[in-house]
Write a protein that holds these residues in place. Structure first.
Motif, mmCIF file in Angstrom:
data_model
loop_
_atom_site.group_PDB
_atom_site.id
_atom_site.type_symbol
_atom_site.label_atom_id
_atom_site.label_comp_id
_atom_site.label_asym_id
_atom_site.label_seq_id
_atom_site.Cartn_x
_atom_site.Cartn_y
_atom_site.Cartn_z
ATOM 1 N N TRP A 53 0.800 -1.241 0.000
ATOM 2 C CA TRP A 53 0.000 0.000 0.000
ATOM 3 C C TRP A 53 0.826 1.282 0.000
ATOM 4 N N TRP A 54 2.131 1.173 0.281
ATOM 5 C CA TRP A 54 2.934 2.398 0.397
ATOM 6 C C TRP A 54 2.953 3.234 -0.886
ATOM 7 N N TRP A 55 3.369 2.596 -1.994
ATOM 8 C CA TRP A 55 3.524 3.385 -3.229
ATOM 9 C C TRP A 55 2.188 3.899 -3.770
ATOM 10 N N PRO A 56 1.133 3.033 -3.801
ATOM 11 C CA PRO A 56 -0.156 3.591 -4.248
ATOM 12 C C PRO A 56 -0.621 4.765 -3.371
ATOM 13 N N SER A 57 -0.267 4.749 -2.057
ATOM 14 C CA SER A 57 -0.664 5.871 -1.188
ATOM 15 C C SER A 57 0.042 7.161 -1.618
ATOM 16 N N LEU A 58 1.320 7.052 -1.986
ATOM 17 C CA LEU A 58 2.040 8.252 -2.444
ATOM 18 C C LEU A 58 1.431 8.794 -3.741
ATOM 19 N N MET A 59 0.879 7.866 -4.551
ATOM 20 C CA MET A 59 0.271 8.300 -5.822
ATOM 21 C C MET A 59 -1.060 9.017 -5.593
ATOM 22 N N MET A 60 -1.649 8.846 -4.383
ATOM 23 C CA MET A 60 -2.931 9.504 -4.094
ATOM 24 C C MET A 60 -2.854 11.026 -4.173
ATOM 25 N N PHE A 61 -1.637 11.570 -4.055
ATOM 26 C CA PHE A 61 -1.510 13.034 -4.095
ATOM 27 C C PHE A 61 -1.544 13.577 -5.515
ATOM 28 N N GLY A 62 -1.655 12.658 -6.484
ATOM 29 C CA GLY A 62 -1.758 13.094 -7.873
ATOM 30 C C GLY A 62 -0.398 13.256 -8.514
ATOM 31 N N PRO A 63 -0.399 13.537 -9.824
ATOM 32 C CA PRO A 63 0.856 13.624 -10.574
ATOM 33 C C PRO A 63 1.765 14.729 -10.038
ATOM 34 N N PRO A 64 3.063 14.659 -10.402
ATOM 35 C CA PRO A 64 4.001 15.702 -9.964
ATOM 36 C C PRO A 64 3.513 17.073 -10.432
ATOM 37 N N ASP A 65 3.927 18.118 -9.688
ATOM 38 C CA ASP A 65 3.419 19.471 -9.956
ATOM 39 C C ASP A 65 3.577 19.902 -11.418
ATOM 40 N N ASP A 66 4.714 19.542 -12.033
ATOM 41 C CA ASP A 66 4.913 20.023 -13.406
ATOM 42 C C ASP A 66 4.027 19.276 -14.419
ATOM 43 N N GLU A 67 3.336 18.206 -13.974
ATOM 44 C CA GLU A 67 2.443 17.490 -14.898
ATOM 45 C C GLU A 67 0.980 17.631 -14.496
ATOM 46 N N SER A 68 0.721 18.362 -13.430
ATOM 47 C CA SER A 68 -0.645 18.448 -12.928
ATOM 48 C C SER A 68 -1.420 19.542 -13.659
ATOM 49 N N GLN A 69 -2.466 19.124 -14.400
ATOM 50 C CA GLN A 69 -3.222 20.042 -15.272
ATOM 51 C C GLN A 69 -3.918 21.163 -14.506
ATOM 52 N N HIS A 70 -4.550 20.804 -13.375
ATOM 53 C CA HIS A 70 -5.487 21.740 -12.759
ATOM 54 C C HIS A 70 -4.909 22.531 -11.590
#
Ligand SMILES: [Fe+2]
Ligand SMILES: [Fe+2]
Length: 342
Positions: free
Chosen positions: A209-226
């Motif tokens: 569950w560790w890595w999927p939990s880190l992914m919960m914050f969404g893509p890295p800032d430079d790839e985050s659309q919104h």
């Protein structure tokens, strides 16, 4: 000095009650956001602000109710009455969170039926974390500790979101999420200090569950659309990467107290940054699960649609009861008026 309430009554409203020139609307909205005031349902707001909120609140609401499934899977197999009662309370809380959030979306003019329809037809998403299976009892602990823990890290700043109904819903949700996080931590602690088999089961759950939990914050800032626009509107207060770092920094000492290790060989304290460094995240997995290829995507949606269909009679009965109740009250009012006339 004008009070916030006085300023609010002067604010142009969606129904035009205090409307002036069209340019005023945007200016007054911008000023309210800049002054950290709450935007309320009847206030004028830009269409894109409304659409962003509906999208975010809907995804959040869908995540709450889909998130009931992986844990509900273990209610009948909880190892004791105490654990069963705790887990049932937690899963019920998640249903309640869904209700608060669908109600918050309704204040923006988007009905629950429409949102559920979009969820069921795959046009709106829920958090990808719930597309992973719960393989052992320890997963209930890992979800509470890590998934609810990540949710709190994300959601505490939303209590200050610029949209009033969403911000207020988050206050109560966050209180309940902190109970969820603690029950998960306590469950993992009991397993970690138990037999070698129980300890291994807890470690295995944390590894998964560790890595999927880190992914919960969404893509890295430079790839985050919104992200940038949402921060300007004060819907979001911190970037994805900032929140992810905060979560890692919280979890490392907690993992040590649990006697469990986090599955990342690169996890080290960086004296200069004052934060823990961590290894690269496999974003290809994230995008793949988001596209529908996670281990449980199909199962989660099928189960959700079945629950919705099977609940149709409850919705119909509730609607019929409400109609009868309202009809009865109206008829009673009519009778009184008639009696007064006579
Ligand atoms: Fe929740
Ligand atoms: Fe929760």
């Amino acid at each position: 000095m004008a009070t916030a309430a006085a300023q609010r009554t002067a604010r142009p409203q969606a129904d035009g009650a205090a409307a002036r020139e069209p340019a005023d609307y945007q200016r007054v909205f911008d000023a309210a956001v800049a002054a950290d005031e709450r935007i309320e349902p009847r206030d004028w707001m830009p269409d894109a602000y409304r659409a962003t909120l509906v999208r975010q609140i809907a995804q959040h609401a869908h995540s709450e109710i889909i998130g009931m499934q992986p844990e509900a899977n273990w209610i009948t197999r909880a190892p004791s009455l105490r654990r069963k009662a705790i887990l049932m309370a937690k899963v019920q809380d998640e249903a309640g969170h869904g209700l608060y959030l669908y109600s918050a979306a309704e204040t923006l003019g988007t009905g629950r039926d429409e949102l559920l329809d979009k969820l069921h037809s795959g046009r709106q998403k829920y958090s990808s974390i719930f597309n992973y299976p719960t393989l052992t009892w320890a997963d209930v602990g890992a979800i509470g500790w890590l998934v609810d823990g990540a949710a709190i890290t994300n959601q505490v700043p939303l209590c200050r979101c610029s949209y009033g109904p969403y911000a207020r819903a988050m206050v109560r949700i966050c209180k309940e999420e902190s109970f969820h996080q603690r029950q998960g931590y306590e469950l993992l602690l009991a397993l970690s200090k138990g037999t070698p088999e129980q300890h291994a089961m807890a470690q295995d759950a944390v590894d998964r569950w560790w890595w999927p939990s880190l992914m919960m914050f969404g893509p890295p800032d430079d790839e985050s659309q919104h992200s940038a626009q949402s921060m300007a509107w004060k819907i979001k207060r911190h970037s994805n990467d900032e929140l992810r770092q905060r979560f890692v920094d919280i979890c490392v000492p907690q993992a040590e107290s649990l006697g469990l290790t986090l599955p990342d060989p690169d996890l080290t304290w960086n004296e200069e940054r004052g934060h823990y460094d961590f290894g690269p995240i496999d974003w290809s997995e994230f995008w793949d699960v988001l596209k529908g290829n996670g281990p449980c995507n199909e199962q989660r949606l099928t189960q959700r649609k079945r629950a919705h269909d099977e609940g149709a009679w409850v919705r119909e009965a509730a609607a019929a009861y409400a109609a009868k109740h309202t009809g009865g009250a109206e008829a009673a009012a009519h009778e009184t008026t008639g009696a007064e006339r006579a």
